[in-house]
Design a protein around this motif. Sequence first.
Motif, PDB file in Angstrom:
ATOM      1  N   ASP A 120      -0.618 -14.361  17.143  1.00 34.50           N
ATOM      2  CA  ASP A 120       0.806 -14.032  17.247  1.00 34.50           C
ATOM      3  C   ASP A 120       1.070 -12.712  16.538  1.00 34.50           C
ATOM      4  O   ASP A 120       0.711 -12.538  15.373  1.00 34.50           O
ATOM      5  CB  ASP A 120       1.656 -15.137  16.617  1.00 34.50           C
ATOM      6  N   THR A 137       4.048 -13.006  21.428  1.00 30.03           N
ATOM      7  CA  THR A 137       5.122 -12.923  20.432  1.00 30.03           C
ATOM      8  C   THR A 137       6.167 -14.000  20.692  1.00 30.03           C
ATOM      9  O   THR A 137       6.370 -14.436  21.831  1.00 30.03           O
ATOM     10  CB  THR A 137       5.835 -11.547  20.436  1.00 30.03           C
ATOM     11  N   THR A 184       4.261 -11.262  16.395  1.00 28.91           N
ATOM     12  CA  THR A 184       5.715 -11.115  16.228  1.00 28.91           C
ATOM     13  C   THR A 184       6.056 -10.237  15.022  1.00 28.91           C
ATOM     14  O   THR A 184       6.982  -9.423  15.073  1.00 28.91           O
ATOM     15  CB  THR A 184       6.378 -12.496  16.056  1.00 28.91           C
ATOM     16  N   GLY A 190       6.117  -7.380  17.529  1.00 30.46           N
ATOM     17  CA  GLY A 190       7.455  -7.905  17.792  1.00 30.46           C
ATOM     18  C   GLY A 190       8.523  -7.206  16.983  1.00 30.46           C
ATOM     19  O   GLY A 190       9.656  -7.029  17.435  1.00 30.46           O
TER      20      GLY A 190
END
Length: 507
Positions: free
Chosen positions: A10, A231, A12, A16
């Motif tokens: 991930d 994300t 993010t 992100g």
Amino acid sequence: MAVRNIEIMDTTLRDGEQTSGVSFSVSEKLTIAKLLLEELKVDRIEVASARVSKGELEAVQKITTWAASQNVLNKIEVLTFVDGGKSIDWMLESGAKVQNLLTKGSLNHLTHQLKKTPEQHFADIKATIDLAAKNGIQTNVYLEDWSNGMRNSKAYVFQYLDFIQTQNIERLLLPDTLGVLTPEETTNFIAEVHQKFPKLHIDFHGHNDYDLGVANVMNAIKAGAHGLHLTVNGMGERAGNAPIASAIAVINDFLSDEVSTNVNEKALNKVSKLVETFSGFRIPVNKPIVGANVFTQTAGIHADGDNKNNLYFNDLMPERFGRKRKYALGKTSGKANIQKNLQDLGLSLNDDELKKVTQRIIELGDKKEVVSQEDLPYIISDVLDSNTIEKRVVVENYVLGHARGLKPSTTLQLRVEGVLYEAHAQGDGQFDAFMNALKKLYKTHSKKDLPKLIDYAVRIPPGSNSDALCETIITWSRDKKEFVTHGLDSDQTVSAIKATEKMLNII
């Protein structure tokens, strides 16, 4: 065929956070990092870019301190640069142990941005990887603009891969940096790299510029990718990155015979809502899996079908994601939707009562009002209460006037026992003007005074998240006795007028 596990990284907190207008605080970054690893159970998280700011360094230090205490420091990754060791110094200060080294994946980027030959770039990359290893830092490498590299300078990409497979790296990170790949290209390009370099661990990093992010993720897996970069809420530059909620649902529902992930899909909605709150990046109501409307049936025929063997269900059951199916109340909902909501509330109505409640909800829907489940008991009470009173007095028509510099005024038409009466009056507010006009009519034609208004309260139904309804509760006094009437409408003054009409019929 054995099911292989796909690593989910991930990003993010790094890619992100490049969403326009988004910047997480130190404490927010730490909270999200914990949630991603502990609740959502992604395999790795990319938390920052090196050398960005003092705040970024502090955030990574907080995250790595926590991660080390939980023995998950190897799951914390930082984007770094080929910069003569400056990023490595930053990594050492931050406490992070895994770098995602940004290198050039297309000849176009190498020639025009770095203005170096491939050999010069490779020498710089090798020096950075060796320095990282010397300092106990593990390396993954990004091939920036790899998708365009495969399209326009494939010979360079494979020259690079020939070089990089000899280096001390863990993973090859292949980004569609500008979000230009079609699903067919994703399949072909990933498959080609996988076939030529079977020992390299391949991560695919998809962007969503053509809304093909999830489709490309799906095809990358089929073509042999070992990991994905995603994300929360599809955050990221421009149109964002491939969203984790949709990607996980697709993998679980369409690719489960081939691959699996460690992600806990029940936590997807919780994480989505927290990131939405921290980022201020609002989730569209129709966004798959996490949008507010995606598990809400609006059409009555769908609710009816759900009552008859779940005819309108698919595999995306809301309970999988920690959510619950809802049945919207509006002009298209019909009796079936209302019955579903009544079941949830533990209420039941006979056919005649249900018909009247349905009609009231349709009337509100025609005004473009949204009715929530919390509004339903109030609508039922109002409709059924109205039908217990014989309507000998009807507020036929009224005009409410409110202009700057002038006192509010009302022109009122009242039908009593079939006879129409009219009066005009002013007041301190619109309802006060209405009451003054009513007093004139009542005094003239009945020779009596109206009951005294001794209390006036306005509220929306507790728990309601809509603005569809306003309830006015008026307490009246006559002959030393008090009684209460209720009015319900989307407009506050109109709801008060309805409560007053009920009073007129009671007396």
